[in-house]
Scaffold this motif. Structure first.
Motif, mmCIF file in Angstrom:
data_model
loop_
_atom_site.group_PDB
_atom_site.id
_atom_site.type_symbol
_atom_site.label_atom_id
_atom_site.label_comp_id
_atom_site.label_asym_id
_atom_site.label_seq_id
_atom_site.Cartn_x
_atom_site.Cartn_y
_atom_site.Cartn_z
ATOM 1 N N ILE A 43 -1.704 10.467 51.822
ATOM 2 C CA ILE A 43 -0.221 10.861 51.617
ATOM 3 C C ILE A 43 -0.435 12.912 51.561
ATOM 4 C CG2 ILE A 43 1.710 11.533 50.232
ATOM 5 C CD1 ILE A 43 1.694 8.484 49.466
ATOM 6 N N ALA A 44 -1.582 13.343 51.023
ATOM 7 C CA ALA A 44 -1.774 14.802 50.550
ATOM 8 C C ALA A 44 -1.993 15.619 51.893
ATOM 9 C CB ALA A 44 -2.583 14.657 50.073
ATOM 10 N N ALA A 45 -3.046 14.308 52.939
ATOM 11 C CA ALA A 45 -3.136 15.000 54.571
ATOM 12 C C ALA A 45 -1.763 14.951 54.649
ATOM 13 C CB ALA A 45 -4.714 14.558 55.291
ATOM 14 N N VAL A 46 -0.921 14.153 55.467
ATOM 15 C CA VAL A 46 0.119 14.381 56.015
ATOM 16 C C VAL A 46 0.665 15.129 55.720
ATOM 17 C CG1 VAL A 46 1.646 13.014 56.620
ATOM 18 C CG2 VAL A 46 -0.321 11.869 56.784
ATOM 19 N N LYS A 47 1.242 15.863 54.572
ATOM 20 C CA LYS A 47 1.883 16.679 53.622
ATOM 21 C C LYS A 47 0.929 17.647 54.302
ATOM 22 C CE LYS A 47 3.211 14.417 49.683
ATOM 23 N NZ LYS A 47 3.858 14.580 47.970
ATOM 24 N N GLU A 48 0.261 18.099 54.113
ATOM 25 C CA GLU A 48 -0.444 19.733 54.414
ATOM 26 C C GLU A 48 -0.609 19.810 56.569
ATOM 27 O OE1 GLU A 48 -2.177 22.687 54.546
ATOM 28 O OE2 GLU A 48 -1.606 21.847 53.167
ATOM 29 N N GLN A 49 -0.718 18.351 56.965
ATOM 30 C CA GLN A 49 -0.643 18.770 58.412
ATOM 31 C C GLN A 49 0.876 18.944 58.826
ATOM 32 O OE1 GLN A 49 -3.606 18.943 60.261
ATOM 33 N NE2 GLN A 49 -1.890 18.918 61.916
ATOM 34 N N SER A 50 1.737 18.197 58.957
ATOM 35 C CA SER A 50 2.856 17.837 58.916
ATOM 36 C C SER A 50 3.584 19.889 58.436
ATOM 37 C CB SER A 50 4.460 17.044 57.812
ATOM 38 O OG SER A 50 3.326 16.305 58.056
ATOM 39 N N ARG A 51 3.450 20.428 57.542
ATOM 40 C CA ARG A 51 3.362 22.088 57.358
ATOM 41 C C ARG A 51 2.838 22.700 57.989
ATOM 42 N NH1 ARG A 51 6.077 22.976 52.568
ATOM 43 N NH2 ARG A 51 4.769 21.441 51.656
ATOM 44 N N LEU A 52 1.709 22.578 58.494
ATOM 45 C CA LEU A 52 1.321 23.136 59.790
ATOM 46 C C LEU A 52 2.249 22.848 60.937
ATOM 47 C CD1 LEU A 52 -2.464 22.836 58.990
ATOM 48 C CD2 LEU A 52 -0.822 24.983 58.706
ATOM 49 N N ILE A 53 2.476 21.633 61.096
ATOM 50 C CA ILE A 53 3.202 21.907 62.672
ATOM 51 C C ILE A 53 4.303 22.172 62.029
ATOM 52 C CG2 ILE A 53 4.577 19.468 63.368
ATOM 53 C CD1 ILE A 53 2.258 17.885 63.118
ATOM 54 N N VAL A 54 4.910 21.982 61.341
ATOM 55 C CA VAL A 54 6.418 23.410 61.358
ATOM 56 C C VAL A 54 6.313 24.164 61.147
ATOM 57 C CG1 VAL A 54 7.683 23.641 59.198
ATOM 58 C CG2 VAL A 54 7.764 21.076 59.625
ATOM 59 N N GLU A 55 5.023 25.192 60.590
ATOM 60 C CA GLU A 55 5.065 26.377 60.914
ATOM 61 C C GLU A 55 5.121 27.409 62.128
ATOM 62 O OE1 GLU A 55 1.540 27.397 58.289
ATOM 63 O OE2 GLU A 55 3.175 26.969 56.839
ATOM 64 N N LYS A 56 3.864 26.132 63.226
ATOM 65 C CA LYS A 56 3.250 26.438 64.463
ATOM 66 C C LYS A 56 4.296 26.392 65.842
ATOM 67 C CE LYS A 56 -1.572 25.876 63.011
ATOM 68 N NZ LYS A 56 -3.580 25.178 63.192
ATOM 69 N N THR A 57 4.769 25.197 65.983
ATOM 70 C CA THR A 57 5.694 23.711 66.329
ATOM 71 C C THR A 57 7.196 24.416 66.179
ATOM 72 O OG1 THR A 57 5.551 22.216 65.997
ATOM 73 C CG2 THR A 57 3.150 22.684 67.441
ATOM 74 N N HIS A 58 7.190 24.096 65.534
ATOM 75 C CA HIS A 58 9.143 23.786 65.158
ATOM 76 C C HIS A 58 9.720 23.106 65.830
ATOM 77 C CE1 HIS A 58 8.353 27.903 63.704
ATOM 78 N NE2 HIS A 58 8.086 28.612 64.695
ATOM 79 N N PRO A 59 9.106 22.020 66.058
ATOM 80 C CA PRO A 59 9.871 20.477 66.373
ATOM 81 C C PRO A 59 11.462 20.710 65.578
ATOM 82 C CG PRO A 59 8.140 19.529 64.812
ATOM 83 C CD PRO A 59 8.538 21.366 64.795
ATOM 84 N N GLU A 60 12.298 20.365 67.139
ATOM 85 C CA GLU A 60 13.997 19.872 67.277
ATOM 86 C C GLU A 60 14.482 19.062 65.929
ATOM 87 O OE1 GLU A 60 15.917 21.038 70.335
ATOM 88 O OE2 GLU A 60 13.957 20.972 71.453
ATOM 89 N N LEU A 61 13.430 18.237 66.047
ATOM 90 C CA LEU A 61 13.924 16.606 64.882
ATOM 91 C C LEU A 61 12.968 16.252 64.088
ATOM 92 C CD1 LEU A 61 16.343 14.951 64.105
ATOM 93 C CD2 LEU A 61 15.452 13.671 66.164
ATOM 94 N N TYR A 62 12.992 15.738 63.114
ATOM 95 C CA TYR A 62 11.994 15.309 62.348
ATOM 96 C C TYR A 62 12.361 13.813 61.926
ATOM 97 C CZ TYR A 62 10.302 20.372 61.869
ATOM 98 O OH TYR A 62 10.652 21.227 62.159
ATOM 99 N N VAL A 63 11.589 13.421 61.436
ATOM 100 C CA VAL A 63 11.615 11.647 61.127
ATOM 101 C C VAL A 63 11.018 10.705 60.122
ATOM 102 C CG1 VAL A 63 12.472 9.104 61.217
ATOM 103 C CG2 VAL A 63 13.740 11.038 63.470
ATOM 104 N N LEU A 64 10.954 10.503 58.828
ATOM 105 C CA LEU A 64 10.259 10.089 57.726
ATOM 106 C C LEU A 64 10.718 8.562 57.079
ATOM 107 C CD1 LEU A 64 7.709 10.861 55.746
ATOM 108 C CD2 LEU A 64 9.226 11.773 54.388
ATOM 109 N N VAL A 65 9.612 7.754 57.102
ATOM 110 C CA VAL A 65 9.962 6.792 57.061
ATOM 111 C C VAL A 65 9.002 6.199 56.144
ATOM 112 C CG1 VAL A 65 10.510 4.250 57.138
ATOM 113 C CG2 VAL A 65 11.554 5.819 58.619
ATOM 114 N N PRO A 66 9.333 6.462 54.445
ATOM 115 C CA PRO A 66 7.986 5.713 53.870
ATOM 116 C C PRO A 66 8.366 3.868 54.059
ATOM 117 C CG PRO A 66 9.819 6.204 52.388
ATOM 118 C CD PRO A 66 10.328 6.719 53.671
#
Length: 1348
Positions: free
Chosen positions: A182-205
């Motif tokens: 979970i910690a690793a996914v949080k960090e990578q997702s933050r990098l993706i948001v900063e670099k590529t700016h996806p248009e849509l986000y979906v999260l399901v725990p």
């Protein structure tokens, strides 16, 4: 929600009515919108058409001018058609639909009006088809615009899947063991948001028993906030989790053609959803990638699926792998702390325009993969998953990458490592050479997966279709669900991207298995458009990918694979549309009907219905037997809860799965809608006043200085206002209002005069919209276009057009080459200017600027426009005097003398190719030198240098010369293998190296077995060698390397083998020695020339019980422990060959030493009589084999005699004789070993039986008186212990008597007194001994007189 029905309705209206024929301009704006109507249409008695010249084929001018709007009657014979066909009235002048399938065309008015196709066979008005198409497109755009206003931008994006490839969709296991992930996914997702700016986000725990809620947003901050809330906690019920529920929820919110990333370290306990969710993922073409952490919990999950998850239907790693394969995703199995190293793949998944070039799933051994890279590909990537030993990527130009060498890759230009772990590697190659690439891999016996993807402006979509020729509308129908095995289908190919129009031809479609095998290939020779159909070969029975190959206009070949794997089945599931209700109000129920058909053998099917919002209440049947070519109906009942929100949609999947064949499963996917409880078709009203004037700020230069505003009043009198917004956004102020307000609401739109178009939109609670619009028009004097119309050697012809000519227009200035200015006072909307006397073969720049002058003489400038052109000129001469300045093994530095006419020279084209190769590569140089890199060593290159003008004209001749690269060590040979072998020789073969193959002069073979030797092989046409003088049954490793002409030896390739067998050689001698009572050591000496001995089988045999114990041993000694003491053992040593064949054995004997035994067991005395007894006993319980004799002692109890020692006995019984009767005895027996060790004694007591005693002895008297006499005697000599009583009797002349005397014990002498006698009398006394049984012995007498 799907737009199929509204879009079809738009197309049908313009192709099936007389709208186009009546000359109507534009489109019918209200079409498809609530509350609008079609205007005035023809009534039952209004004629609309006249007869056509022919009832079939083309028909023109048959629509009556000025008639009212009408459609055409359509009559045909088809199953069920009678229920809804409206028959054409006779002689009413009504139009027919028309076509060969319309039987109404023979009724007046004959012929027809449809414009659906460009074929006169199917469309009488085929000549108007394009007009109908254009009207339908315009109407669709208008309808979509209204729809966008109604539902808002974000919902509109979702509806049309406008996020393909740019959505970040994650489902993640949040149970307690997932903290690190979970910690690793949080960090990578933050990098993706900063670099590529996806248009849509979906999260399901998801966890267990819960899952969700889903987060769907285009707001990155909201997504990250929800992601940060996730914590690893808990878990319930069993080790597996609600994975399939989580994925089902994610699919409901993720756009089609997206990537979904799943993170977990456990299996799933809700596998009853698996087939349904898998079908949904495939239908949406979503790639599902599983990142599975391999830790203690995952191992426990695999071990306890069945036992700890009672009552659950579970799935595990194998099902995850299948999910990834079938959807085109990746299964990544990692160690817990490798998760950071693989999350780079998430960034790749958010990239747009990703295509798949090649795929291999679950392969082993050596694999070769080739793929072309065309000029639409900006980069390509290789993903390797599994245990791979060898991976080399190479290009025919000599470029090569070792994918197993991370250090080399990191130092390579244009190579990016995305992820790199032991079991997972993702590597990207940027701007690489166009042409054929080859990937050679070897995983040996381990299973691995390979995917080659690329970022490209050319991709394709594929759907399986059936040609439906029956009326009313013949055409292609997309197959819902999986295709049926062995049937032919039309594959609908849709080319997408920016260069689909650059496709010259499609050569065919291939069905490719997961192993890379082409199962069938369909060649295609038809026309290529953005959209076309190919009739395939019968679909294979095994799952396949669809591969499309072709050629671009540039002449390069392209190849693409549709990443979703297609599985064929033998059953189908369809929704019965005309009988089903797939919508209901909140709190109500609805019923739908599905039909399941079985094309395979008779089978029982399990049926399962599900949807993510749980609207499915129940279904029937849940199980049914369906015969071959039979069918059943399935009823599904939906219950919509009171809390359901109007407009919400739930995806329903009904799955049928055969119990006879687990892969025979199919699904029908449909959508259930929640209807609003009220009806409101009236849109809100919008009223605006006059807006502020921008007349003084009507140019691009002045617009920023002015502002305009408009006030509006919006109101909805029915359900009330839901939202008010503007386009452009952020320019609107709105009075505060509560949702559902029916009161007037004021708003003000404000913008600078640079905002030329704007609208304020009001939306009510049902989505009806009303709006106010403003259009300030184009800027005055704006230069709309500035281009070069033509060019010559010394002139450039320019053209520009403007929006309008301003009153204050003065002139245009044209700045030429940033050097001098020309002017034009052209007063027209379109102007031309021929710029002359410019240099040939030169890039010239032109900047056009309008100038304005006010009445008071003040000058201002308008916005400038730029263009450029290269003038023509004579082609330059070729260069001369080539020079090879430097060479290495992979590089050469060249220079030459420039041509004499440098004026038109722009650059040089340097082309080169290897000797005897047809493939050529070209590079350019702006000066008269170049360094060519990445060449093949030891190679002769033909160099061709051509001069190129600035207008890309090539010199007529070229400069030709040759150069050689330097010597270098060749690469490792490829595909080394053993072709044949015997006991003493091996035949080897191999392929030339991928790297520096041209440097191979000879081969060196190193043979490693019991000794090392070398063999040199001259280069041959075929790479092979025979190695002889080898030893049978010996393991050899052969190292083969290439050697360059100058002796540089390259890397080696190895192969191993074991030589054929002979009978293994027996050992020379065996010596066995007893170490103690429980162990024996055996040592042996091998043969001097030992052959085929892999190990020794050493056996020890208990010679008494014949129990045998054996061990495999590679040493020359073995110690056997845990043996019995005092036992003779036979020890054999047998040589064993590698395949298990036994040779002759050699043996020796040994006996274990003594141990003190335990006492004899079961000691008993039997057959007892007066003077003998039989003693029996068993051997000791411990160490019985150590006993060689038994010592026996017999003792009379209470006797003063010493112990009687009997002779030692080896038998388990002893007769004891010479015993005294009526005597207590004790027998004591001990076991004795050969070394004299005696056990403790076992003992038992017994008594001999009675025997007649002899006569008492020495009867006499001791005292005499007047009336009594004291007698004395000794006990009988024989059997005295048998005396129970003494009988005493006496007689005299006048007196007699008797008495019994019982002595105490068995005294050796007895005294007794007889009283009451007569005085002076002579008495004779008699004494007899009597046994307990009354047996009397011999008497003894004695005479004595009493005193007087």
């Amino acid at each position: 929600m799907k737009l199929t029905f509204p879009s079809y309705a738009q197309q049908d209206f313009y192709s099936q009515t007389t709208w186009v024929e009546l000359g109507r301009d534009g489109v019918l704006e209200g079409l498809g919108l609530p509350g609008s109507d079609l205007g005035e249409v023809a009534g039952p008695s209004d004629p609309t058409c006249t007869d056509c010249a022919s009832t079939t084929g083309e028909c023109r001018d048959n629509v009556i001018p000025g008639s009212l709007l009408s459609s055409g009657y359509y009559e045909y014979d088809a199953f069920g058609a009678a229920d809804f066909i409206v028959h054409k009235p006779k002689d009413a002048g009504k139009c027919s639909h028309g076509s060969v399938m319309d039987s109404s065309v023979t009724k007046a008015a004959t012929g027809g009006i449809n414009k659906e196709t460009s074929s006169p066979c199917f469309s009488p008005h085929h000549h108007l088809h394009q007009q109908a198409v254009e009207a339908a497109i315009s109407a669709s755009e208008l309808y979509l615009s209204h729809l966008r206003d109604s539902i808002g931008d974000e919902h509109f994006h979702n509806l049309l899947d406008l996020y393909p490839g740019s959505a970040l969709s994650i489902i993640i296991d949040t149970t307690g063991s997932m903290t690190y992930e979970i910690a690793a996914v949080k960090e990578q997702s933050r990098l993706i948001v900063e670099k590529t700016h996806p248009e849509l986000y979906v999260l399901v725990p998801y966890a267990d028993p819960g899952y969700g809620p889903v987060t769907e947003t285009s707001n990155s901050a909201e997504f990250l906030e929800e992601l940060d809330k996730l914590e690893a906690f808990g878990g319930c019920c069993c080790l597996e989790e609600k994975f399939w529920h989580g994925l089902q929820l994610a699919l409901a919110y993720t756009p089609d053609y997206s990537n979904i990333y799943c993170f977990t370290d456990a299996g799933a306990n809700d596998a009853e959803l698996m087939e349904s969710v898998l079908a949904l993922a495939i239908s949406k073409h979503c790639k599902v990638t599983i990142v599975h952490s391999n830790n203690e919990r995952s191992k426990a999950s695999e071990e306890t699926q069945a036992s700890d998850c009672v009552g659950y239907e579970v799935s595990g790693v194998e099902e995850y792998k299948q999910l990834a394969i079938l959807t085109g995703g990746t299964f990544v199995e990692i160690d817990k702390f490798d998760v950071d190293d693989v999350l780079g793949i998430m960034n790749e998944g958010v990239q747009e325009n990703e295509v798949t070039l090649r795929v291999l799933d679950k392969v082993v051994g050596r694999q070769n993969l080739s793929f072309p890279v065309d000029d639409s590909i900006s980069l390509f990537g290789v993903v390797l998953s599994g245990d791979i030993q060898h991976a080399v990527l190479s290009h025919s130009a000599g470029i090569s990458y070792n994918l197993m060498n991370q250090e080399t890759l990191e130092g390579s230009e244009r190579v990016e490592i995305v992820s790199y772990t032991t079991s997972f590697k993702s590597i990207r190659f940027n701007n690489q050479s166009i042409g054929e690439w080859t990937l050679k891999l070897d995983g040996e016996s381990s299973e691995f997966t390979v995917a080659v993807t690329a970022i490209s402006s050319l991709s394709f979509l594929a759907e399986f279709c059936e040609l439906e020729l029956s009326p009313p509308r013949p055409g292609y129908r997309v197959v819902l669900g999986y295709p049926i095995s062995a049937l032919q289908y039309y594959i609908e190919v849709t080319l997408i991207g920016y260069v689909e129009t650059q496709v010259q031809s499609v050569s065919g479609i291939t069905f490719v298995t997961e192993k890379g095998e082409a199962k069938s290939q369909t060649k295609y020779h038809g026309p290529v458009d953005d959209h076309f159909y190919v009739l395939s070969e019968p679909f294979p029975s095994e799952p396949c990918y669809v591969q499309v190959d072709g050629v671009l206009h540039s002449g390069q070949t392209f190849s693409r694979i549709f990443p979703t794997m297609v599985t064929s089945v033998q059953c189908s599931v369809e929704l019965v549309v005309d009988k089903s209700v797939m919508a209901a109000h909140a709190g109500q129920k609805a019923t739908a009907y599905f039909i399941v058909e079985n094309y395979g053998p008779d089978a029982t099917f399990d049926l399962f219905a599900t949807d993510e919002k749980k609207f499915v209440s129940h279904w029937s049947p849940k199980t049914s037997s369906i015969p071959h070519m039979g069918s059943i109906n399935v009823t599904v009942v939906y219950g919509v809860p009171e809390s359901a929100v109007a407009g919400h949609v739930s995806t329903v999947t009904l799955t049928a799965k055969s119990r006879l064949h687990k892969h025979n499963v199919n699904s029908a996917i449909s959508h259930f809608y929640v209807l609003p409880n009220v009806t409101d078709e009236n849109p809100p009203t919008c009223i605006t006043n006059d807006m502020t004037n921008c007349e003084d700020y009507n140019t691009a230069e002045t617009c920023a200085g002015g502002w305009w505003s408009a006030k509006v009043t919006l109101q909805d009198n029915e359900l009330g206002m839901n939202k008010i917004y503007s386009r452009p956004a952020d320019n609107l102020t709105v009075d505060v209002f509560s949702e559902g307000s029916t009161h007037p609401i004021n708003a003000t739109f404000t913008g600078s005069c640079c905002v030329r178009k704007a609208e304020v939109i009001g939306r009510d609670k049902l989505g009806n919209t009303g709006k106010c619009e403003w259009d300030l028009g184009s800027f005055t004097g704006l230069v709309l276009e500035f281009v070069v119309d033509a060019v010559g050697e010394s002139w450039v012809y320019l053209r520009w057009n403007v929006s309008e000519v301003r009153d204050d227009f003065d002139r245009y200035s044209i700045l030429i080459d940033e050097d001098y200015t020309d002017n034009s006072r052209c007063p027209n909307l379109v102007c031309y200017r021929n710029v002359t006397y410019v240099e040939p073969c030169t890039l010239h720049t032109f900047t056009l600027t309008p100038h304005y002058k006010s009445n008071d003489g003040a000058e201002t400038k308008g916005s400038s426009q730029y263009t450029d052109a290269v003038t023509l000129g004579p082609a330059p001469l070729p260069p001369t005097n080539p020079s090879i300045d430097y060479t290495s093994d992979t590089t050469t530095s060249l220079s030459w003398t420039p041509p004499s006419n440098l004026a038109c020279l722009d650059h040089y084209q340097v082309c080169f190719k290897m000797f005897a190769s047809a493939e050529k590569w070209c590079e350019s140089s702006s000066n008269n030198s170049i360094v060519l890199k990445r060449l093949q060593p030891c190679t002769l290159y033909h160099i061709n240098i051509t001069s190129v003008s600035i207008s890309n004209q090539l010199s007529e001749d070229a400069l030709f010369f040759d150069t050689n690269t330097d010597d270098a060590a060749p690469g490792a040979p490829q595909n080394l293998k053993i072709n044949n072998q015997t006991e003493h020789w091996v035949s080897l073969s191999w392929d030339s190296p991928l790297e520096r193959a041209t440097c191979v002069d000879r081969w060196m073979i190193s043979i490693h077995g019991n000794e090392t030797r070398y063999q040199e092989v001259e280069i041959l046409a075929d790479n092979y060698a025979t190695v002889s003088d080898l030893k049978a049954c010996t393991k050899y490793t052969f190292f083969v390397s290439a050697v360059s002409p100058k002796g540089a030896q390259g890397s080696t390739e190895t192969v191993k083998t074991v030589m054929e067998e002979t009978e293994p050689t027996a050992v020379t001698s065996v010596k066995a020695t007893a170490l103690n009572a429980s162990s024996v050591e055996v040592v042996w000496v091998p043969a001097i020339k030992e052959e085929c001995v892999h190990h020794y089988l050493v056996c020890i045999t208990h010679l008494t019980s014949l129990v045998q114990e054996c061990h495999n041993d590679t040493d020359l000694q073995q110690t056997f422990t845990g043996l019995e003491a005092c036992v003779d053992y036979e020890i054999t040593v047998t040589p064993v060959s590698p395949s298990g064949n036994l040779g002759s054995f050699t043996y020796d004997l040994a006996r274990t030493t003594d141990l003190r035994p335990s006492p004899p067991t079961n000691l008993k005395v039997t057959d007892t009589n007066a003077h003998s007894a039989l003693v029996t006993f068993g051997p000791p319980s411990e160490h019985p084999l150590c006993v060689i004799q038994y010592d026996i002692e017999v003792e009379e109890m209470g006797s003063v005699k010493s112990i009687k020692i009997l002779s030692a006995s080896v038998f388990l019984q002893q007769l004891l004789s010479g015993l005294n009767a009526c005597t207590d005895h004790e027998v004591r027996i001990s076991a004795v070993t050969p070394s004299g060790l005696a056990s403790e004694k076992a003992n038992v007591n017994f008594t001999t039986s009675e025997d007649t005693p002899s006569a008492p002895r020495a009867l006499t008297h001791t005292t005499v008186s007047v009336d009594q006499i004291e007698l004395h005697w000794f006990a009988p000599l024989t059997n005295r212990l048998c005396v129970d009583i003494y009988k005493v009797s006496w007689t005299s002349a006048s007196d007699s008597g008797n008495m019994d005397y019982t002595p105490s014990g068995h005294p050796p002498e007895v005294k007794m007194t007889v009283s009451g006698l007569e005085s002076c009398s002579s008495y004779t006394f008699t004494v007899v001994a009597v046994t307990p049984l009354g047996d009397e012995g011999s008497p003894i007498t004695h005479t004595v007189s009493t005193s007087c």
